[in-house]
Design a protein around this motif. Structure first.
Motif, PDB file in Angstrom:
ATOM      1  N   THR A 123       0.887  -1.563  -0.106  1.00 40.70           N
ATOM      2  CA  THR A 123       0.083  -0.136   0.220  1.00 40.70           C
ATOM      3  C   THR A 123       0.744   1.691   0.039  1.00 40.70           C
ATOM      4  O   THR A 123       2.104   1.160  -0.109  1.00 40.70           O
ATOM      5  CB  THR A 123      -0.948  -0.074   1.134  1.00 40.70           C
ATOM      6  OG1 THR A 123       0.222   0.620   2.760  1.00 40.70           O
ATOM      7  CG2 THR A 123      -2.105  -1.459   1.486  1.00 40.70           C
ATOM      8  N   VAL A 124      -0.119   2.899  -0.213  1.00 39.71           N
ATOM      9  CA  VAL A 124       0.905   3.267  -0.474  1.00 39.71           C
ATOM     10  C   VAL A 124       1.384   3.991   1.539  1.00 39.71           C
ATOM     11  O   VAL A 124       2.863   3.864   0.875  1.00 39.71           O
ATOM     12  CB  VAL A 124       0.281   4.614  -0.337  1.00 39.71           C
ATOM     13  CG1 VAL A 124       1.275   5.718  -0.193  1.00 39.71           C
ATOM     14  CG2 VAL A 124      -0.049   4.823  -2.057  1.00 39.71           C
ATOM     15  N   GLU A 125       1.366   3.612   1.817  1.00 41.95           N
ATOM     16  CA  GLU A 125       1.313   3.774   3.555  1.00 41.95           C
ATOM     17  C   GLU A 125       2.393   3.175   3.396  1.00 41.95           C
ATOM     18  O   GLU A 125       3.592   3.093   4.489  1.00 41.95           O
ATOM     19  CB  GLU A 125       0.023   3.640   4.716  1.00 41.95           C
ATOM     20  CG  GLU A 125      -0.870   4.176   4.132  1.00 41.95           C
ATOM     21  CD  GLU A 125      -1.816   4.332   3.729  1.00 41.95           C
ATOM     22  OE1 GLU A 125      -2.259   3.637   2.748  1.00 41.95           O
ATOM     23  OE2 GLU A 125      -2.361   5.593   3.081  1.00 41.95           O
ATOM     24  N   GLU A 126       2.899   1.717   3.926  1.00 42.51           N
ATOM     25  CA  GLU A 126       3.852   0.495   3.523  1.00 42.51           C
ATOM     26  C   GLU A 126       4.821   1.211   2.747  1.00 42.51           C
ATOM     27  O   GLU A 126       6.450   1.074   3.248  1.00 42.51           O
ATOM     28  CB  GLU A 126       3.138  -0.349   3.132  1.00 42.51           C
ATOM     29  CG  GLU A 126       2.212  -1.821   4.062  1.00 42.51           C
ATOM     30  CD  GLU A 126       1.553  -3.125   3.457  1.00 42.51           C
ATOM     31  OE1 GLU A 126       1.672  -3.442   4.059  1.00 42.51           O
ATOM     32  OE2 GLU A 126       1.966  -2.844   2.431  1.00 42.51           O
ATOM     33  N   ARG A 127       4.348   1.962   1.273  1.00 42.10           N
ATOM     34  CA  ARG A 127       5.637   2.474   0.679  1.00 42.10           C
ATOM     35  C   ARG A 127       6.518   4.035   1.616  1.00 42.10           C
ATOM     36  O   ARG A 127       7.627   3.563   1.428  1.00 42.10           O
ATOM     37  CB  ARG A 127       4.986   2.421  -0.864  1.00 42.10           C
ATOM     38  CG  ARG A 127       5.050   1.282  -1.400  1.00 42.10           C
ATOM     39  CD  ARG A 127       5.052   2.134  -2.910  1.00 42.10           C
ATOM     40  NE  ARG A 127       3.539   2.360  -2.990  1.00 42.10           N
ATOM     41  CZ  ARG A 127       2.595   2.093  -4.151  1.00 42.10           C
ATOM     42  NH1 ARG A 127       3.215   2.512  -4.918  1.00 42.10           N
ATOM     43  NH2 ARG A 127       1.037   2.552  -3.867  1.00 42.10           N
ATOM     44  N   VAL A 128       5.384   4.322   1.906  1.00 38.39           N
ATOM     45  CA  VAL A 128       6.482   5.272   2.874  1.00 38.39           C
ATOM     46  C   VAL A 128       6.763   5.215   4.212  1.00 38.39           C
ATOM     47  O   VAL A 128       7.775   5.726   4.138  1.00 38.39           O
ATOM     48  CB  VAL A 128       4.674   6.427   3.389  1.00 38.39           C
ATOM     49  CG1 VAL A 128       5.326   7.656   4.079  1.00 38.39           C
ATOM     50  CG2 VAL A 128       4.154   7.137   1.837  1.00 38.39           C
ATOM     51  N   GLU A 129       6.336   4.613   4.866  1.00 38.65           N
ATOM     52  CA  GLU A 129       6.838   3.183   5.824  1.00 38.65           C
ATOM     53  C   GLU A 129       7.914   2.534   5.761  1.00 38.65           C
ATOM     54  O   GLU A 129       9.401   3.244   6.156  1.00 38.65           O
ATOM     55  CB  GLU A 129       6.032   2.438   6.726  1.00 38.65           C
ATOM     56  CG  GLU A 129       6.828   1.983   7.483  1.00 38.65           C
ATOM     57  CD  GLU A 129       5.513   0.663   8.241  1.00 38.65           C
ATOM     58  OE1 GLU A 129       6.011  -0.080   8.651  1.00 38.65           O
ATOM     59  OE2 GLU A 129       4.509   1.746   8.508  1.00 38.65           O
ATOM     60  N   ARG A 130       8.377   2.174   4.372  1.00 42.35           N
ATOM     61  CA  ARG A 130      10.354   1.911   3.964  1.00 42.35           C
ATOM     62  C   ARG A 130      10.534   3.303   3.596  1.00 42.35           C
ATOM     63  O   ARG A 130      12.093   2.721   3.912  1.00 42.35           O
ATOM     64  CB  ARG A 130       9.311   0.796   2.589  1.00 42.35           C
ATOM     65  CG  ARG A 130      10.686   0.241   2.043  1.00 42.35           C
ATOM     66  CD  ARG A 130      10.173  -0.463   0.837  1.00 42.35           C
ATOM     67  NE  ARG A 130       9.842   0.447  -0.189  1.00 42.35           N
ATOM     68  CZ  ARG A 130       8.804  -0.028  -1.261  1.00 42.35           C
ATOM     69  NH1 ARG A 130       9.054  -1.604  -1.627  1.00 42.35           N
ATOM     70  NH2 ARG A 130       8.804   0.874  -1.662  1.00 42.35           N
ATOM     71  N   MET A 131      10.126   3.618   2.429  1.00 37.26           N
ATOM     72  CA  MET A 131      10.663   4.667   2.292  1.00 37.26           C
ATOM     73  C   MET A 131      11.765   6.320   3.839  1.00 37.26           C
ATOM     74  O   MET A 131      12.502   6.195   3.109  1.00 37.26           O
ATOM     75  CB  MET A 131       9.878   5.790   1.353  1.00 37.26           C
ATOM     76  CG  MET A 131      11.162   6.988   1.271  1.00 37.26           C
ATOM     77  SD  MET A 131       9.638   8.204   0.403  1.00 37.26           S
ATOM     78  CE  MET A 131       8.787   8.780   1.333  1.00 37.26           C
ATOM     79  N   MET A 132      11.616   5.771   4.543  1.00 42.03           N
ATOM     80  CA  MET A 132      11.154   6.548   5.774  1.00 42.03           C
ATOM     81  C   MET A 132      12.157   5.977   6.486  1.00 42.03           C
ATOM     82  O   MET A 132      13.193   5.911   7.138  1.00 42.03           O
ATOM     83  CB  MET A 132       9.925   6.937   6.680  1.00 42.03           C
ATOM     84  CG  MET A 132       9.250   8.181   5.904  1.00 42.03           C
ATOM     85  SD  MET A 132      10.564   9.249   5.318  1.00 42.03           S
ATOM     86  CE  MET A 132      10.113  10.370   6.729  1.00 42.03           C
ATOM     87  N   ALA A 133      12.198   4.155   6.454  1.00 38.90           N
ATOM     88  CA  ALA A 133      12.943   3.304   7.319  1.00 38.90           C
ATOM     89  C   ALA A 133      14.802   3.670   6.235  1.00 38.90           C
ATOM     90  O   ALA A 133      15.308   3.500   7.309  1.00 38.90           O
ATOM     91  CB  ALA A 133      12.593   2.334   7.012  1.00 38.90           C
ATOM     92  N   ASN A 134      14.741   3.515   5.423  1.00 38.04           N
ATOM     93  CA  ASN A 134      15.584   3.579   3.925  1.00 38.04           C
ATOM     94  C   ASN A 134      15.898   4.957   4.452  1.00 38.04           C
ATOM     95  O   ASN A 134      17.683   4.829   4.136  1.00 38.04           O
ATOM     96  CB  ASN A 134      14.988   3.412   2.980  1.00 38.04           C
ATOM     97  CG  ASN A 134      15.013   2.160   1.961  1.00 38.04           C
ATOM     98  OD1 ASN A 134      14.636   1.174   3.409  1.00 38.04           O
ATOM     99  ND2 ASN A 134      14.638   1.399   1.732  1.00 38.04           N
ATOM    100  N   LEU A 135      15.666   6.297   4.354  1.00 35.28           N
ATOM    101  CA  LEU A 135      16.217   7.846   4.929  1.00 35.28           C
ATOM    102  C   LEU A 135      16.760   7.529   6.121  1.00 35.28           C
ATOM    103  O   LEU A 135      17.341   8.134   6.541  1.00 35.28           O
ATOM    104  CB  LEU A 135      14.780   8.622   5.177  1.00 35.28           C
ATOM    105  CG  LEU A 135      15.364   9.708   4.898  1.00 35.28           C
ATOM    106  CD1 LEU A 135      16.758  10.327   3.762  1.00 35.28           C
ATOM    107  CD2 LEU A 135      14.272  11.288   4.526  1.00 35.28           C
ATOM    108  N   GLU A 136      16.071   6.753   7.046  1.00 30.02           N
ATOM    109  CA  GLU A 136      16.475   7.220   8.517  1.00 30.02           C
ATOM    110  C   GLU A 136      18.109   6.381   8.754  1.00 30.02           C
ATOM    111  O   GLU A 136      18.885   6.610   9.284  1.00 30.02           O
ATOM    112  CB  GLU A 136      15.642   6.003   9.749  1.00 30.02           C
ATOM    113  CG  GLU A 136      15.820   6.393  11.163  1.00 30.02           C
ATOM    114  CD  GLU A 136      16.644   7.909  11.418  1.00 30.02           C
ATOM    115  OE1 GLU A 136      17.119   7.326  12.280  1.00 30.02           O
ATOM    116  OE2 GLU A 136      15.612   8.602  11.237  1.00 30.02           O
TER     117      GLU A 136
END
Length: 168
Positions: free
Chosen positions: A146-159
């Motif tokens: 889902t978009v929310e899961e992709r956002v979560e993955r993106m933010m984890a990668n950025l972190e």
């Protein structure tokens, strides 16, 4: 992401001097940024095209700003594709660039850096939400997340990337 003021952005940088943060230019469309669609703010400095900047919101600590260096443009093939390491969007090879960030603190002043391949326009949140489409010859790969899961993955990668810059 909540809208940020110019002062919040300029005081957030951890791997720049105060003078560098004062001289950086904000995005040309700063007043019209789509804040509700942004999870972080990223832009190439309009006054210094070999510099770019990321500002990542942190709920308890305030925004974290990171200055990046952009390599001089080289020749790329339209036949190849590349993948952003933050949002995992596939682009034509010119759509992904290796950015380098000086480490925060003494190690950064000694010239130590960390690099990452990112969307050249730093618009990862817009790609994740489908608000911007990458230029690809073969079309975009569909994901089951889902978009929310992709956002979560993106933010984890950025972190993970910001932790390298701050912690060295």
């Amino acid at each position: 992401m909540d809208p940020l003021t110019e002062k919040q952005i300029r005081t957030s940088f951890v791997n720049s001097t105060k003078g560098e943060a004062t001289r950086l230019r904000l995005p040309l469309d700063f007043a019209e940024l789509p804040w509700p669609d942004l999870d972080f703010l990223g832009w190439v400095d309009p006054g210094a095209p070999l510099r770019a900047h990321l500002v990542v919101p942190r709920p308890d600590e305030g925004p974290l700003g990171i200055s990046l260096r952009v390599p001089a443009v080289g020749r790329t093939s339209a036949m190849k594709s590349s993948l952003c390491q933050i949002c995992l969007t596939s682009h034509a090879s010119s759509g992904v660039t290796l950015f380098t960030a000086p480490l925060a603190g003494p190690r950064g002043r000694q010239g130590n850096t960390v690099g990452i391949y990112l969307c050249a326009d730093l618009a990862c949140p817009l790609y994740v939400r489908g608000k911007r489409q990458p230029k690809l010859r073969s079309g975009r790969q569909e994901e089951s997340l889902t978009v929310e899961e992709r956002v979560e993955r993106m933010m984890a990668n950025l972190e993970g990337f910001t932790a390298k810059v701050v912690g060295g």
